[in-house]
Motif scaffolding. Structure first.
Motif: not given
Length: 63
Positions: A38-49, A51-63
């Motif tokens: 489960t933890l490995a699958a979560g890490e895979v999903v996190r890394r794929s996000n 790579r695609r630029g879907l990290n919404r916790t950047t803190g720059n106000g764009d999110g």
């Protein structure tokens, strides 16, 4: 059919979370293995996000 697939995904995610908590409390070997998967699958999903630029916790106000 799509609803059944989505329900299956939610059930698997919930079971994985239960296994992670149980493994933290010293569960049997199969629970620790399921928690690791489960933890490995979560890490895979996190890394794929990332790579695609879907990290919404950047803190720059764009999110």
């Amino acid at each position: 059919m799509l609803v059944l697939v989505l329900i299956g995904v939610v059930v698997l995610a919930a079971a994985g979370c239960v296994c992670v908590v149980w493994a933290q409390r010293g569960g049997p070997r199969w629970v620790r293995a399921a928690a690791s998967v489960t933890l490995a699958a979560g890490e895979v999903v996190r890394r794929s996000n990332r790579r695609r630029g879907l990290n919404r916790t950047t803190g720059n106000g764009d999110g």
